[in-house]
Each structure stands twice: as structure tokens, then as C-alpha cells.
Design an enzyme around this catalytic site. Structure first.
Site, mmCIF file in Angstrom:
data_model
loop_
_atom_site.group_PDB
_atom_site.id
_atom_site.type_symbol
_atom_site.label_atom_id
_atom_site.label_comp_id
_atom_site.label_asym_id
_atom_site.label_seq_id
_atom_site.Cartn_x
_atom_site.Cartn_y
_atom_site.Cartn_z
ATOM 1 N N ARG A 26 0.828 -1.206 0.000
ATOM 2 C CA ARG A 26 0.000 0.000 0.000
ATOM 3 C C ARG A 26 0.869 1.266 0.000
ATOM 4 O O ARG A 26 0.440 2.312 -0.445
ATOM 5 C CB ARG A 26 -0.939 -0.006 1.201
ATOM 6 N N ASN A 48 -5.095 -18.525 12.493
ATOM 7 C CA ASN A 48 -4.702 -19.556 13.474
ATOM 8 C C ASN A 48 -5.493 -19.447 14.779
ATOM 9 O O ASN A 48 -5.689 -20.448 15.462
ATOM 10 C CB ASN A 48 -3.185 -19.617 13.719
ATOM 11 N N CYS A 49 -5.983 -18.251 15.091
ATOM 12 C CA CYS A 49 -6.776 -18.106 16.318
ATOM 13 C C CYS A 49 -8.095 -18.888 16.218
ATOM 14 O O CYS A 49 -8.716 -19.193 17.241
ATOM 15 C CB CYS A 49 -7.073 -16.640 16.590
ATOM 16 N N THR A 86 16.382 -5.671 13.870
ATOM 17 C CA THR A 86 17.240 -6.594 14.622
ATOM 18 C C THR A 86 18.642 -5.978 14.727
ATOM 19 O O THR A 86 18.857 -4.833 14.314
ATOM 20 C CB THR A 86 17.341 -7.948 13.896
ATOM 21 N N ILE A 108 17.458 -6.135 8.568
ATOM 22 C CA ILE A 108 16.567 -7.264 8.890
ATOM 23 C C ILE A 108 15.671 -6.861 10.067
ATOM 24 O O ILE A 108 16.155 -6.438 11.113
ATOM 25 C CB ILE A 108 17.379 -8.526 9.265
ATOM 26 N N ALA A 140 12.342 -7.982 12.643
ATOM 27 C CA ALA A 140 11.679 -9.172 13.195
ATOM 28 C C ALA A 140 10.399 -8.740 13.894
ATOM 29 O O ALA A 140 10.375 -7.732 14.613
ATOM 30 C CB ALA A 140 12.596 -9.898 14.181
ATOM 31 N N TYR A 170 -23.992 4.566 28.598
ATOM 32 C CA TYR A 170 -24.864 3.865 29.552
ATOM 33 C C TYR A 170 -26.332 3.966 29.178
ATOM 34 O O TYR A 170 -26.848 5.036 28.891
ATOM 35 C CB TYR A 170 -24.683 4.431 30.980
HETATM 36 C C1 LIG Z 1 -4.327 -22.359 18.021
HETATM 37 C C2 LIG Z 1 -3.951 -20.935 18.216
HETATM 38 C C3 LIG Z 1 -4.879 -20.054 18.723
HETATM 39 C C4 LIG Z 1 -4.525 -18.721 18.926
HETATM 40 N N1 LIG Z 1 -5.461 -17.860 19.410
HETATM 41 C C5 LIG Z 1 -5.131 -16.558 19.584
HETATM 42 C C6 LIG Z 1 -6.104 -15.637 20.018
HETATM 43 O O1 LIG Z 1 -7.266 -15.985 20.244
HETATM 44 N N2 LIG Z 1 -5.725 -14.348 20.187
HETATM 45 C C7 LIG Z 1 -4.438 -13.922 19.933
HETATM 46 O O2 LIG Z 1 -4.146 -12.741 20.086
HETATM 47 N N3 LIG Z 1 -3.502 -14.782 19.503
HETATM 48 C C8 LIG Z 1 -3.818 -16.077 19.317
HETATM 49 N N4 LIG Z 1 -2.883 -16.957 18.870
HETATM 50 C C9 LIG Z 1 -1.509 -16.460 18.638
HETATM 51 C C10 LIG Z 1 -1.388 -15.772 17.292
HETATM 52 O O3 LIG Z 1 -1.897 -16.598 16.312
HETATM 53 C C11 LIG Z 1 0.072 -15.468 17.067
HETATM 54 O O4 LIG Z 1 0.523 -14.584 18.064
HETATM 55 C C12 LIG Z 1 0.313 -14.806 15.723
HETATM 56 O O5 LIG Z 1 -0.173 -15.599 14.686
HETATM 57 C C13 LIG Z 1 1.811 -14.582 15.542
HETATM 58 O O6 LIG Z 1 2.062 -14.106 14.277
HETATM 59 P P1 LIG Z 1 3.453 -14.441 13.575
HETATM 60 O O7 LIG Z 1 3.404 -13.787 12.262
HETATM 61 O O8 LIG Z 1 4.549 -14.152 14.496
HETATM 62 O O9 LIG Z 1 3.458 -16.020 13.439
HETATM 63 P P2 LIG Z 1 2.422 -16.973 12.729
HETATM 64 O O10 LIG Z 1 1.124 -16.298 12.504
HETATM 65 O O11 LIG Z 1 2.426 -18.240 13.508
HETATM 66 O O12 LIG Z 1 3.075 -17.228 11.311
HETATM 67 C C14 LIG Z 1 4.358 -17.750 11.185
HETATM 68 C C15 LIG Z 1 4.416 -18.497 9.879
HETATM 69 O O13 LIG Z 1 5.776 -18.604 9.512
HETATM 70 C C16 LIG Z 1 5.962 -19.817 8.851
HETATM 71 N N5 LIG Z 1 7.387 -20.144 8.896
HETATM 72 C C17 LIG Z 1 8.148 -20.440 9.972
HETATM 73 N N6 LIG Z 1 9.414 -20.667 9.623
HETATM 74 C C18 LIG Z 1 9.467 -20.502 8.284
HETATM 75 C C19 LIG Z 1 10.514 -20.614 7.326
HETATM 76 N N7 LIG Z 1 11.758 -20.915 7.689
HETATM 77 N N8 LIG Z 1 10.215 -20.386 6.039
HETATM 78 C C20 LIG Z 1 8.958 -20.069 5.658
HETATM 79 N N9 LIG Z 1 7.933 -19.965 6.505
HETATM 80 C C21 LIG Z 1 8.192 -20.172 7.816
HETATM 81 C C22 LIG Z 1 5.090 -20.782 9.616
HETATM 82 O O14 LIG Z 1 4.732 -21.880 8.812
HETATM 83 C C23 LIG Z 1 3.896 -19.927 9.985
HETATM 84 O O15 LIG Z 1 2.816 -20.132 9.114
HETATM 85 C C24 LIG Z 1 -3.205 -18.279 18.631
HETATM 86 C C25 LIG Z 1 -2.269 -19.176 18.102
HETATM 87 C C26 LIG Z 1 -2.640 -20.487 17.887
HETATM 88 C C27 LIG Z 1 -1.633 -21.433 17.313
#
Ligand SMILES: Cc1cc2nc3c(=O)[nH]c(=O)nc-3n(C[C@H](O)[C@H](O)[C@H](O)COP(=O)(O)OP(=O)(O)OC[C@H]3O[C@@H](n4cnc5c(N)ncnc54)[C@H](O)[C@@H]3O)c2cc1C
Length: 548
Positions: A22, A42-43, A267, A272, A274, A420
Site C-alpha cells: 500500500r 490460526n486463532c 534486529t 533485517i 523481526a 450507559y
Molecule cells: C491455536 C492458536 C490459537 C490462537 N489464538 C489466539 C487468540 O485468540 N488471540 C491472539 O491474540 N492470539 C492467538 N494466537 C496467537 C497468534 O496466532 C500469534 O501470536 C500470531 O499468529 C503470531 O504471528 P506471527 O506472524 O509471528 O506467526 P504466525 O502467525 O504463527 O506465522 C508464522 C508463519 O511462519 C511460517 N514459517 C516459519 N518458519 C518458516 C521458514 N523458515 N520459512 C517459511 N515460513 C516459515 C510458519 O509456517 C507460519 O505459518 C493463537 C495461536 C494459535 C496457534
């Protein structure tokens, strides 16, 4: 044209990638995602396991095609980043479908690889399933669809309780084993007992202070030697940041074992970034490093990184860790620091518990909740809050989280003008009430005691005075309490022989009225915060069967 490579295509990674586009129509933006899905919810995964969400495709928010069509993003699923050469600015990549290995040059690299489930070295643990990705979910659903008779969930954190609830929805006899003595670590124990009670009420068997030491063919063995039937075993004892690529790239790992970042999510290598679960955050209360594996923060930091790469001025936002979870009929939410964490520091703090209704009692459908507020006893700085109830908890915790972000103090919660009308709240909203009570404490108008201090006060010679009506008193009271209803104190206070009084009622409100009256009558009265209700829910009184 610059090239920006994003590793991880879900919460943080995809927020960054779409914002990048964007802000810059020309950049080459490549997203690498090792699972077969991108931008999935994933949530929502636990709720598909339980059948609450019926359509799996509802969890798949985008596809590589839709992201190309709208944003011209080059999204490569089933593609793993294998290595990073941070000097040459090259990512080593493997196409998991074809086994092709190739290299990508980058100008800026964003790491959002998330976290991985902690897997302890227990015999047989490979039979246990974890839940992070759509593929994990499909594996669990396949097992659940074969209608196992029993399931054990190892770990009583957010994901553990969500999965346990959803297995119960599927009609599976479910046991949850938790190594500490409570569910949901962000809560303090007297709040967590409310959650335990709800889970037990809905048929989940709970074991606290117990660890699984062996995963057998159709059961698990606990540290006590007991065996629990477990045709299905789910492991949910926590997550740890995915660090392998960062370590290999020589990036600094912080004190909490996440990727160390600065206020712009850079980082130790400035090209880079994170974000998300893999990266440490800056705690808003003490400015230290913290881990907050939650979606809101991952998304927000994704946006910040995109803005920073595009030279936009950004607000560096620290985190307070606001979280919420549904546990059957309960809503459980928290923000900021809890009492356990504060008690481990030198920071002075005061505590309030209240039991307000979700809206005025005279309008049908009002539901009680329990709120807890932690704040500095002199400045009123809010440190954190917790809430458990069936309705209205989310709103109150969100208001307090917002107040914390805006540096609104605990007494100033009284000043918030909140919407309220009888179906929605009270003219004195539960959040306003926390403000009134904290002002009373900070100004010295009243002193309160905590549920855990009752024995201490009795040892110091305080008389327990219960000011509820006799029917309530006879239905259950603190040991050693005498009963004079609040409305009779003016006529009967001469019956009280002790100068020092610990006053209690059902929830603390009548106790407050009685306490200020008794102090004006010359007594040294202290109100029991949260009243009999909180004390009777406290871990020392409310016994959960634990197999130690
Ligand atoms: C079952 C579950 C329920 C959840 N419920 C909640 C909720 O209700 N509320 C809330 O706030 N948070 C919740 N969370 C947490 C939330 O989903 C995470 O905090 C959030 O998704 C983190 O985002 P992220 O981008 O760091 O990682 P993610 O969203 O986990 O994405 C990381 C991605 O990176 C990919 N990856 C890793 N290594 C590599 C690599 N070397 N090369 C390519 N791809 C790679 C993985 O496959 C993954 O798909 C939940 C998590 C889970 C698992």
C-alpha cells in the site's frame, strides 16, 4: 526496484507485506511460507476442531492468487527459507513441493516465522499432537473424527483450555493436566479458580501440580504414577520463538530468548526486521524485554515495520499484553502485569476485586463478573487488570487496557464517561467503580485486606465482622466471624468488644459502607476486599482435586 523478502506469511508477515504494497506500488515483495496456507486464521483453529466453525475455508482468509490479484504480492507457499546470508543479503530457499533449492537477494528482510510448540523429551511424546498450523488442525480433526473415547490435553494455557473445550463439544471425555497449580498463567490464582470451576462444571477433569512423564499407547502416565486414559493426546505447554534462521544469520537473541529488536523492530542487522511471536517486545511497564505471542501485537508490528521501511514516522508502541479467551460460558481477560509478577518485584502495589453486574440488576439478563485491578498505591498508575464472567468482561478489560495506554490513573477511571443505558451497563460502570474504590484507597479513606491475609489479621487479634443479613451469614461465612447486618450497626455497635475489625460482606460493597461507619464510630475497621465471595473462591478454600 528494491526487493523485500518476508519470511512467514501469516499474522505479522502478511500485515507487513500488504502494508508495504500500500505504501510502495513498485517494490518487489516476496513472501515465503513453509506451510501450504497463507494468511490463515490460526486463532480460529481450535473452533474448527470443535465444530463451532463448520467451514474450514472460513479460516483461510487469503490465497496466493487473491494476494497477487489485489496486492501483486509474490506469495510462495510450501516454500521454506533455509538460510540467511546477512552479509551478501541472500536468503536460501527450498520449494517443499519440488525440492528445488534457490537463492533470493533482498534489500530488506522481514522475519515473522512465529513460534513453535514446546515439546518436552518425554517417552512416547511423538504420539501427542500440537496445534499451530492448518495442517496440524487437520491432523487433530482426523483423529477427533474417529471419535476417540478419551483425550488428554497437556497444558492449561490459552490454547490448552480452548482445545479442551472444543474436544468436549465433540463429545470426547477430556482431561487436562497442568504442571503448575492453576490454569491460565496470566491470571492470579483466585481468578483462575473461577475458570477451573467452569471447566469442571462442563465435565473436564483437571489435574494440577502433575506432569505427564510417559505417553503410552492409549493412556498417559503422570508423575504420581497414575495413568489416565488418552486415546488422543494434545500437547499445549507453550510456545518458543522460532529462532533457527535468526541465529544462523548471527542476529542477537535477547534475554527472553526471542529475536532482539529496537523500537522500530530492527534486529541487530539494520536491514533485517523481526516481528510477531519470534521477536521480543518492549514491556510498557518496566521497559524490559518480554515475549507476547499474540495476534494483535504481531499485526501492529507488521504495519510498523512496513512504515519504517518506507521512511514514515512511526510511534514506537510498547506492549502491555492484553489477552482474552472463552472458556465454555466464561469470558476471561487480562491486561498488564498480574499480582504474581508484581509481588516478585520491589514495586509497591494495591489490589481491588469487585463483583459487579454486566448491566444494572433491574434490567433482565444482568450477569455477574469478577474484576481485579492492580495499581500503584500512591500515584495510581495502573499495572494491570483481570476479569472473569459471562458477559461484559471484554468491554471492561479493553477500557482498562486503553486507560493504561493513555496513562490514565486508577482514580481517573472514575472520570471516564462511558456509554450507559440499562441494557448495557450502569450509570456507575464497573470501570468507574474501580476508579472510586482506588481513590478511596489512595486517599486513605479506607484500608482493605486481601483474601490471603485473613488468617494473618486474625492472628494479629482482629475480630471478623460479617455485615450481611443472617440468612446469608448462616449459608456460609468466614470461620470465627460474628454477624451484625450493616443496617443494624448504629444500634448494635456496643456489642462489639474488639477495637480492631476485619469487616466482610458478600462482595465488599456493604463491607465498605460498614467500614467507613465503624471508623467514624471510633473502631479500627478494615474492609475485606472482594468479600466472602472472593474468599470462598480462593485457592485455599475452593479445593480442586489435584493429583500430586
Ligand atoms: C491455536 C492458536 C490459537 C490462537 N489464538 C489466539 C487468540 O485468540 N488471540 C491472539 O491474540 N492470539 C492467538 N494466537 C496467537 C497468534 O496466532 C500469534 O501470536 C500470531 O499468529 C503470531 O504471528 P506471527 O506472524 O509471528 O506467526 P504466525 O502467525 O504463527 O506465522 C508464522 C508463519 O511462519 C511460517 N514459517 C516459519 N518458519 C518458516 C521458514 N523458515 N520459512 C517459511 N515460513 C516459515 C510458519 O509456517 C507460519 O505459518 C493463537 C495461536 C494459535 C496457534
Amino acid at each position: 526496484m528494491r526487493t523485500i523478502v518476508v519470511i512467514g506469511g501469516v499474522a505479522g508477515g502478511m500485515s507487513a507485506a500488504t502494508r508495504l504494497r500500500r505504501l510502495d506500488a513498485n517494490a518487489e515483495i516476496i513472501v515465503l511460507e513453509k506451510s501450504g496456507f497463507v494468511s490463515y486464521a490460526n486463532c480460529g483453529l481450535p473452533y474448527y476442531i470443535g465444530g463451532v466453525i463448520e467451514d474450514e475455508s472460513a479460516l483461510l482468509l487469503q490465497t496466493p492468487e487473491s494476494l497477487f490479484s489485489r496486492f501483486r504480492l509474490d506469495v510462495r507457499v510450501s516454500t521454506e527459507a533455509l538460510s540467511i546470508d546477512s552479509v551478501k543479503k541472500i536468503v536460501g530457499v527450498k520449494n517443499l513441493a519440488t525440492d528445488e533449492i534457490y537463492e533470493l537477494n533482498y534489500d530488506k528482510l522481514i522475519l515473522s516465522p512465529g513460534a513453535s510448540a514446546v515439546v518436552p523429551p518425554i517417552p512416547g511424546i511423538e504420539r501427542a499432537l500440537t496445534l499451530r498450523t492448518v495442517e496440524d488442525m487437520d491432523r487433530i480433526v482426523a483423529r477427533v473424527s474417529a471419535t476417540p473415547n478419551s483425550a488428554v490435553v497437556i497444558g492449561g494455557g490459552f490454547i490448552g483450555v480452548e482445545i479442551a473445550e472444543n474436544l468436549v463439544h465433540r463429545g470426547i471425555k477430556t482431561t487436562l493436566v497442568e504442571a503448575t497449580n492453576q490454569l491460565l498463567a496470566p491470571l492470579d490464582p483466585e481468578m483462575a479458580t473461577l475458570v477451573s470451576a467452569e471447566m469442571q462444571r462442563r465435565g473436564v477433569e483437571l489435574f494440577f501440580g502433575a506432569s505427564v512423564v510417559n505417553v503410552l499407547a492409549d493412556s498417559v502416565e503422570l508423575s504420581s504414577g497414575a495413568q489416565i486414559p488418552a486415546e488422543l493426546v494434545i500437547l499445549a505447554i507453550g510456545v518458543r520463538p522460532e529462532l533457527s534462521l535468526a541465529q544462523e544469520a548471527g542476529l542477537t537473541i535477547g534475554p527472553r530468548r526471542g529475536i532482539a529488536i529496537d523500537e522500530f523492530n530492527r534486529t541487530s542487522n539494520l536491514d533485517i526486521y523481526a516481528i510477531g511471536d519470534a521477536a521480543e517486545k518492549i514491556d510498557s511497564l518496566d521497559g524490559g524485554a518480554t515475549l507476547v505471542p499474540l495476534a494483535n501485537v504481531a499485526n501492529r508490528h507488521g504495519r510498523i515495520v512496513a512504515d519504517h521501511i518506507n521512511g514514515r514516522s512511526i510511534r514506537s508502541v510498547k506492549t502491555i499484553g492484553t489477552a482474552i479467551v472463552k472458556v465454555f460460558d466464561l469470558v476471561v481477560a487480562s491486561t498488564g502485569w498480574n499480582e504474581k509478577r508484581l509481588a516478585a518485584t520491589e514495586v509497591p502495589f494495591a489490589v481491588i476485586h469487585t463483583h459487579p453486574n454486566s448491566h444494572v440488576g433491574y434490567y433482565p439478563g444482568a450477569k455477574p463478573m469478577t474484576l481485579k485491578l492492580l495499581f500503584h498505591p500512591i500515584t495510581g498508575e495502573i499495572y494491570g487488570a483481570q476479569g472473569v464472567g459471562t458477559e461484559g468482561v471484554d468491554k471492561r478489560i479493553d477500557i482498562i487496557a486503553t486507560a493504561m495506554r493513555g496513562s490514565i490513573t486508577a482514580p481517573e477511571l472514575a472520570d471516564l464517561e462511558l456509554a450507559y443505558a440499562p441494557p448495557f451497563g450502569s450509570a456507575k460502570d464497573p470501570v468507574n467503580m474501580l476508579g472510586y474504590i482506588s481513590e478511596n484507597i489512595i486517599s486513605g479513606l479506607i484500608k482493605t485486606a486481601q483474601w490471603s491475609e485473613v488468617n494473618d489479621y486474625q492472628d494479629r487479634g482482629f475480630q471478623l465482622l460479617d455485615v450481611r443479613n443472617p440468612v446469608e451469614f448462616l449459608a456460609g461465612s468466614l470461620p470465627g466471624a460474628i454477624n451484625i447486618p450493616v443496617d443494624e450497626i448504629r444500634e448494635r455497635y456496643s456489642e462489639i468488644t474488639n477495637h480492631n475489625l476485619l469487616v466482610t460482606c458478600q462482595v465488599g460493597q456493604r463491607g465498605h459502607v460498614a467500614t467507613v461507619l465503624l471508623n467514624q464510630l471510633g473502631f479500627n475497621a478494615i474492609n475485606l476486599d472482594g468479600g466472602y465471595l472472593l474468599w470462598s473462591n480462593s485457592p485455599e478454600v475452593f479445593k480442586i482435586p489435584a493429583l500430586l
